[in-house]
Write a protein that holds these residues in place. Structure first.
Motif, PDB file in Angstrom:
ATOM      1  N   LYS A 241      -7.485   0.724 -11.108  1.00 18.06           N
ATOM      2  CA  LYS A 241      -8.008  -0.637 -11.310  1.00 18.06           C
ATOM      3  C   LYS A 241      -7.267  -1.636 -10.421  1.00 18.06           C
ATOM      4  CE  LYS A 241      -9.182  -2.300 -15.429  1.00 18.06           C
ATOM      5  NZ  LYS A 241      -9.183  -2.598 -16.880  1.00 18.06           N
ATOM      6  N   PHE A 242      -5.971  -1.407 -10.272  1.00 22.91           N
ATOM      7  CA  PHE A 242      -5.165  -2.307  -9.435  1.00 22.91           C
ATOM      8  C   PHE A 242      -5.617  -2.237  -7.979  1.00 22.91           C
ATOM      9  CE2 PHE A 242      -1.414  -2.764  -6.626  1.00 22.91           C
ATOM     10  CZ  PHE A 242      -1.090  -4.087  -6.890  1.00 22.91           C
ATOM     11  N   VAL A 243      -5.826  -1.018  -7.487  1.00 23.28           N
ATOM     12  CA  VAL A 243      -6.267  -0.860  -6.086  1.00 23.28           C
ATOM     13  C   VAL A 243      -7.638  -1.530  -5.919  1.00 23.28           C
ATOM     14  CG1 VAL A 243      -6.970   0.820  -4.325  1.00 23.28           C
ATOM     15  CG2 VAL A 243      -4.896   1.223  -5.684  1.00 23.28           C
ATOM     16  N   CYS A 263     -10.809   4.288   1.347  1.00 21.54           N
ATOM     17  CA  CYS A 263     -12.243   4.049   1.554  1.00 21.54           C
ATOM     18  C   CYS A 263     -12.949   3.954   0.206  1.00 21.54           C
ATOM     19  CB  CYS A 263     -12.864   5.130   2.428  1.00 21.54           C
ATOM     20  SG  CYS A 263     -12.916   6.706   1.642  1.00 21.54           S
ATOM     21  N   TRP A 264     -14.040   3.215   0.216  1.00 22.40           N
ATOM     22  CA  TRP A 264     -14.808   2.999  -1.014  1.00 22.40           C
ATOM     23  C   TRP A 264     -15.559   4.273  -1.368  1.00 22.40           C
ATOM     24  CZ3 TRP A 264     -14.898  -0.139  -4.973  1.00 22.40           C
ATOM     25  CH2 TRP A 264     -16.004  -0.134  -5.825  1.00 22.40           C
ATOM     26  N   ASN A 265     -15.457   4.686  -2.610  1.00 19.63           N
ATOM     27  CA  ASN A 265     -16.164   5.878  -3.075  1.00 19.63           C
ATOM     28  C   ASN A 265     -17.293   5.413  -3.990  1.00 19.63           C
ATOM     29  OD1 ASN A 265     -17.000   8.093  -4.620  1.00 19.63           O
ATOM     30  ND2 ASN A 265     -14.991   9.108  -4.421  1.00 19.63           N
ATOM     31  N   GLU A 266     -18.509   5.466  -3.433  1.00 23.29           N
ATOM     32  CA  GLU A 266     -19.674   4.937  -4.140  1.00 23.29           C
ATOM     33  C   GLU A 266     -19.871   5.640  -5.488  1.00 23.29           C
ATOM     34  OE1 GLU A 266     -21.411   2.331  -2.609  1.00 23.29           O
ATOM     35  OE2 GLU A 266     -22.277   2.195  -4.630  1.00 23.29           O
ATOM     36  N   TYR A 271     -12.073   2.756  -5.089  1.00 20.89           N
ATOM     37  CA  TYR A 271     -11.531   3.213  -3.806  1.00 20.89           C
ATOM     38  C   TYR A 271     -10.852   4.573  -3.955  1.00 20.89           C
ATOM     39  CZ  TYR A 271     -12.312  -1.351  -1.731  1.00 20.89           C
ATOM     40  OH  TYR A 271     -12.907  -2.498  -1.239  1.00 20.89           O
ATOM     41  N   ASP A 272     -10.981   5.406  -2.921  1.00 16.66           N
ATOM     42  CA  ASP A 272     -10.086   6.558  -2.771  1.00 16.66           C
ATOM     43  C   ASP A 272      -8.885   6.029  -2.013  1.00 16.66           C
ATOM     44  OD1 ASP A 272     -11.767   8.345  -4.027  1.00 16.66           O
ATOM     45  OD2 ASP A 272     -12.804   8.898  -2.173  1.00 16.66           O
ATOM     46  N   PHE A 273      -7.697   6.428  -2.434  1.00 16.91           N
ATOM     47  CA  PHE A 273      -6.490   5.907  -1.766  1.00 16.91           C
ATOM     48  C   PHE A 273      -5.396   6.963  -1.762  1.00 16.91           C
ATOM     49  CE2 PHE A 273      -4.077   5.210  -5.670  1.00 16.91           C
ATOM     50  CZ  PHE A 273      -5.085   5.099  -6.637  1.00 16.91           C
TER      51      PHE A 273
END
Ligand code: FAQ
Length: 328
Positions: A241-243, A263-266, A271-273
């Motif tokens: 949630k923080f990311v 990158c955003w994971n639809e 986000y994937d981080f």
């Protein structure tokens, strides 16, 4: 998960609850608040002292990296704001020590445990504040992470802790906004200021992710603490949630999160981080971070320097009591 519970303060897997423990668990499950005079399992009491005490120590030790910049704030207004923020952190520490004291452990005992390494404080405060932009990054990221963790704790099962969190969260919101405001100024300033802001983000990003604790599979306390509603979310849920909240804020500043894999994971709607370096995290917990020795040294000095004052207060209290007794 079960294997991890063994190290925690709760029951071993398969161990049955006593009737008292079952009644206690039923109260928690029904959303009731537990108050200091209520019966509670010893493990619940101990784990709360650990968490609230560590939280209190974090607020107090957390004054040091920012206190370092009070005399060097760039304007009178920034100095006044930073001073107020650091004073707020002292207040948070005091509410939290008071909440922990309702469980039967004194502030002196908790302080002694901090100084001799039996209690921890948040890993984040073992990193140095090298530039003014670090003060912006702390408000934005560190207070931002603290709020993400603490807003759910307003619903924690232990009454004094939950109530302390309400005021703390309001103040943390102001802290986060002032930090972001510093970052906006720096990011829209000269090239040198923008570089300073980027450098602060680079250094504080991963340590901020570590604030949420180890990954869920490494977290020893999560399962039992969630059953007791001492903890409302897992470490990984809050980190995610923080990311998700912070990446767009970095984009708005025109700064780059130091993670090439981001990158955003639809599909998951987040986000994937990249994970932080967990070896570094565990080294910091063992006392080997860049500022551990300095922070504990500063707390030890404050404790030693304050001994005459504590003695004076006790002597005054004894005298008052003797006078009262003589008058009765
Ligand atoms: N640093 O099984 P888990 C602030 C320890 S306030 C150091 O996942 P748990 C305001 C953990 O204690 C920041 N140690 O543990 C401010 C345990 O060790 P133990 C503080 C950490 O308790 C802003 C072991 O690792 N906030 O910043 C950390 O279920 C700006 C295993 O971990 C709170 O304390 C860490 N990051 O979850 C002030 C919030 N993470 O005790 C000034 C309340 C884990 O068995 C300026 N606390 N450990 O030896 C919590 O929510 C939880 O205690 C967690 C850890 C989430 C921190």
């Amino acid at each position: 998960m079960y294997a991890q519970m063994v190290k925690s303060e709760g029951k071993r897997p398969g161990e049955a609850l006593s009737p008292e423990e079952q009644a206690f668990q039923d109260r928690i499950d029904a959303g009731e608040r537990i108050e200091p005079r209520d019966w509670m399992p010893e493990g619940y009491r101990k784990t709360l002292i650990r968490q609230i005490g560590q939280h209190a120590h974090s607020e107090i030790v957390g004054q040091l990296p920012e206190g370092n910049w009070i005399t060097r704030a760039p304007t009178l207004e920034r100095k006044a704001i930073l001073l107020a923020k650091v004073q707020d952190e002292a207040g948070h520490g005091l509410y939290l020590y008071s909440a922990a004291e309702t469980l039967g452990e004194s502030r002196d005992e908790m302080t002694q445990k901090l100084l001799d390494g039996r209690m921890k404080y948040s890993s984040i405060f073992n990193y140095p504040t090298l530039t003014w932009a670090d003060i912006g990054a702390i408000g934005w990221l560190v207070d931002g992470a603290a709020i993400m963790n603490q807003v759910p704790l307003q619903r924690t099962s232990y009454g004094p802790y939950a109530r302390a969190m309400v005021r703390i969260c309001k103040e943390e919101s102001f802290h986060q906004r002032q930090g972001y405001h510093i970052m906006m100024k720096m990011a829209r300033g000269t090239d040198a200021q923008r570089e300073m802001a980027q450098d602060a983000l680079n250094r504080f990003w991963y340590p901020s992710l570590m604030m949420f604790g180890p990954s869920d599979k490494e977290s020893v306390h999560s399962a039992q603490n969630m059953a007791w509603k001492i903890k409302i979310n897992t470490n990984d849920e809050l980190r995610q949630k923080f990311v998700d909240q912070t990446v767009p804020q970095a984009e708005f500043l025109g700064l780059t999160v130091p993670d090439e894999t981001l990158c955003w994971n639809e599909e998951k709607g987040g986000y994937d981080f990249a994970e932080p370096d967990w070896n570094e995290f565990f080294e910091v917990l063992k006392g080997n971070g860049p500022c551990n020795a300095e922070r504990i040294g500063a707390r030890q000095k404050a404790w030693d320097d304050g001994a005459w004052f504590r003695d004076g207060l006790s002597a005054y209290a004894d005298k008052q009591q003797a006078r009262r007794m003589a008058a009765e």
